[in-house]
Design a protein around this motif. Structure first.
Motif, short mmCIF file in Angstrom:
data_model
loop_
_atom_site.label_atom_id
_atom_site.label_comp_id
_atom_site.label_asym_id
_atom_site.label_seq_id
_atom_site.Cartn_x
_atom_site.Cartn_y
_atom_site.Cartn_z
N THR A 77 -1.78 82.39 26.05
CA THR A 77 -2.56 82.03 26.88
C THR A 77 -3.93 82.73 26.71
OG1 THR A 77 -0.86 81.57 28.73
CG2 THR A 77 -3.23 81.77 29.45
N VAL A 84 7.47 90.49 32.98
CA VAL A 84 7.33 89.01 32.41
C VAL A 84 6.88 88.22 33.38
CG1 VAL A 84 8.52 87.38 30.76
CG2 VAL A 84 8.67 89.80 30.29
N GLU A 85 8.04 88.34 34.41
CA GLU A 85 7.54 87.36 35.55
C GLU A 85 6.23 87.36 36.20
OE1 GLU A 85 9.90 85.18 36.65
OE2 GLU A 85 11.33 85.77 35.11
N ALA A 132 4.05 87.70 26.30
CA ALA A 132 4.14 86.51 27.03
C ALA A 132 2.56 85.99 27.42
CB ALA A 132 4.85 86.78 28.49
N THR A 158 0.20 82.87 33.93
CA THR A 158 -0.07 81.66 33.08
C THR A 158 0.09 80.57 33.63
OG1 THR A 158 2.31 82.05 32.19
CG2 THR A 158 0.62 83.32 31.25
N ASP A 159 0.93 80.32 34.33
CA ASP A 159 1.51 78.96 35.29
C ASP A 159 0.05 78.56 36.25
OD1 ASP A 159 3.61 78.71 33.90
OD2 ASP A 159 4.82 79.42 35.71
N ARG A 214 4.15 85.36 33.78
CA ARG A 214 4.36 83.97 33.81
C ARG A 214 3.76 83.36 35.09
NH1 ARG A 214 9.61 83.97 33.47
NH2 ARG A 214 9.68 83.90 31.23
N GLU A 215 3.63 83.91 36.03
CA GLU A 215 2.92 83.31 37.26
C GLU A 215 1.34 83.44 36.98
OE1 GLU A 215 3.99 85.90 40.62
OE2 GLU A 215 6.01 85.43 40.73
#
Length: 587
Positions: free
Chosen positions: A158, A117-118, A154, A124-125, A121-122
């Protein structure tokens, strides 16, 4: 200042063929015409999707296609301008950096190490920011099926509504492991295995550029061993060049891959098909001594079995470009002479035997046993021949046993024979079956006896239990059936009588009651015998002497005996007679 001493250029490291001849444009891709046509039309009309899913077996070009797709999305001529296109005749401003996987706006990630997930998240950011220099920010994720379920969740938002400057390209070999929620948001392309003929031509062109001499048979071997994977074929070609020292022939490729000689595989095929176990085992041993892997030999045998089956079904399959001339010629010859039953039976047995050989501690011994089973099954009768033998009363002849003079075993339908003057096998036609002599029957019990003689026990039991004789004539039988009789009994009886006696029999169901069944008649006779025995004075005396005794027939066609049960409590003096069987003669 002294002039700098000019250093000789450092020698370039060797680049393997799979990297040196990696496609850089859509025109370089082979065997993926459907995908190229779809992307070409989409780019020309501006219908560019936000995410692409590329799937296929290893080595068909998924990652390469993703890079070419990223290059086409960001193609920009040196003078500037341009638009997304699949036609890239020269390198653009971003092309070389994308080809070398060093462009800042084209990110390549391995999902095996970025599957949490991390990590998502990177991603998508990062996609929220505009590209630095290219038209689109392209995210390429290889082996995307290894992303965890939570990480996929996650990514959903996006992926469904990405910024207009972001494109996703996913690649995977396990499309079934990708959630349907991800697939529904992507445009999917299934990259196909490359045909062996096309792959062989591609390898031939590369050999010509490399200045390597290679014959057609070696090319066909490498293309078959690659199983449709371009990368695997180039790796094998690289190995073959090193093995052959710059010149590649069939023998060197065969030794490198541990393959058997295709002509010898066909010889082994023919030995198995004619049931010659000794020749088959000797041939396998010779190939093993020359370096062939037993499991590979069986795989080659299965592949040739499949090829012969294809040629038998569709003669046009004999023109397969990946097959050698000797394979096409001999396969066409064998396809005309072998039955589909024999080919499918060999194929099924090989499918079971190959894994056994691969996992066995002694592969050669395991392969020997597989060939022994194949040879044993080669001359087994087919189901229709077996039924015919049973119907004729001959039963199943013992293997290698001498036939009885009165009932010779049926000859095989087709027998493969070879001789020193005949390089390929021929088949011997089946001789005409001997005529069954006409047989006359005089009574209904003779019909039952004939069913017993032919070993048709179900019919014999049905005749005894369910058939009441109404009338018997030569070639005609009138019967009445008991409730519960087998369906189709009359038709079955008529057909079998006609086959067994070589004359036509008519079996008619009558409305009359008819005589009792043979079983009822046997039970009546048994009851009469027991009644007569009970009337005997000696038997009556025995029954009175031993209360509770029963009369039991313990011998076939023998006298009826009296079996004594345990005596009454007041017969203490006769305890020694417990369980003794007394006949009428003893009394």
């Amino acid at each position: 200042m002294e002039d700098a001493i000019e250093q000789p250029p450092a020698s370039q490291p060797y680049r393997v063929l799979a990297r040196k001849y990696r496609p850089q444009t859509f025109d370089d891709l082979i065997g993926q015409d459907a995908m190229v046509r779809t992307l070409s039309n989409a780019f020309e009309t501006g219908r560019i999707h936000q995410a692409y899913m590329l799937t296929g077996v290893r080595g068909v070009g998924k990652t390469t296609t993703a890079r070419i797709l990223a290059r086409g999305l960001n193609y920009e001529p040196a003078e500037g301008g341009g638009k997304p296109t699949i036609h890239m005749p020269v390198l653009g401003r971003h092309c070389q950096a994308i080809i070398d996987s060093r462009h800042i706006d084209v990110m390549e990630l391995d999902a095996a190490s970025h599957n949490g997930v991390e990590n998502i998240r990177e991603i998508t950011d990062g996609v929220r920011y505009a590209p630095v220099s290219a038209r689109f920010k392209v995210l390429i994720m290889d082996e995307v099926h290894m992303v965890t379920t939570n990480a996929f969740n996650a990514l959903l938002k996006t992926l469904e509504e990405p910024p207009p400057h972001v494109k996703f390209v996913f690649a995977t070999t396990e499309i079934r492991k990708v959630p349907i929620t991800i697939l529904s948001r992507c445009q999917r392309f299934d990259l196909r295995r490359v045909d062996s003929g096309l792959l062989a031509r591609h390898l031939a062109a590369i050999c010509e550029k490399e200045g390597v001499a290679i014959d057609a048979e070696a090319l066909a071997m490498i293309a078959r061993a690659a199983e449709g994977s371009v990368r695997d074929s180039l790796s094998l070609l690289d190995q073959a060049i090193a093995h052959g020292g710059g010149s590649i022939d069939a023998e060197s490729v065969r030794a490198m891959l541990g393959l058997a000689d295709r002509s010898r595989v066909i010889d082994l095929f023919e030995a198995v098909m004619r049931g010659d176990a000794a020749a088959a085992l000797d041939e396998l041993r010779d190939q093993y001594d020359q370096g062939a892997d037993p499991a590979v030999v069986l795989s080659e045998l299965a592949e040739f079995t499949h090829f012969v089956t294809r040629v038998k079904i569709s003669p046009a399959a004999a023109k397969d470009a990946s097959a050698t001339e000797i394979e096409r010629t001999r396969a066409s010859d064998l396809a005309q002479k072998l039955s589909m039953r024999a080919l499918t039976r060999q194929w099924q047995m090989l499918l079971k035997g190959i894994p056994e050989t691969q996992t066995a501690a002694r592969p050669l011994a395991a392969a020997d046993m597989v060939l022994a089973r194949l040879c044993y099954a080669a001359d087994l009768p087919s189901p229709d021949e077996l039924i015919r033998q049973l119907s004729d009363g001959r039963g199943v002849p013992a293997r290698n046993a001498a036939p009885a003079p009165s009932a010779p075993p049926a000859a095989p339908r087709a027998q493969l024979i070879t001789s020193s003057s005949q390089p390929r096998p021929a088949f011997q036609a089946e001789p005409a079956a001997p005529a069954v002599p006409v047989r006359a029957l005089a009574s209904f019990p003779e019909i039952v006896g004939l069913a017993m003689e032919k070993r048709d026990l179900p019919l014999k039991l049905a005749l005894e239990r369910f058939v009441r004789l109404v009338a018997f004539a030569d070639g005609r039988l009138d019967v009445a059936l008991e409730p519960g009789s087998p369906q189709g009994l009359v038709n079955d009886l008529s057909r079998k009588l006609s086959d067994w006696t070589s004359r036509r029999w008519l079996v008619v169901i009558s409305s009359e009651k008819g005589a009792p069944t043979l079983r009822e008649q046997a039970e009546a006779r048994q009851a009469a015998v027991l009644t007569g025995v009970r009337a005997d004075p000696l038997v009556r005396a025995a029954m009175e002497r031993f209360p509770g005794a029963e009369i039991v027939d313990v011998r076939d066609n023998g006298p009826v005996a009296v079996q004594a049960l345990p005596p009454a409590p007041d017969d203490e003096a006769d305890d020694a007679d417990d369980g003794h069987i007394y006949s009428a003669d003893d009394l």
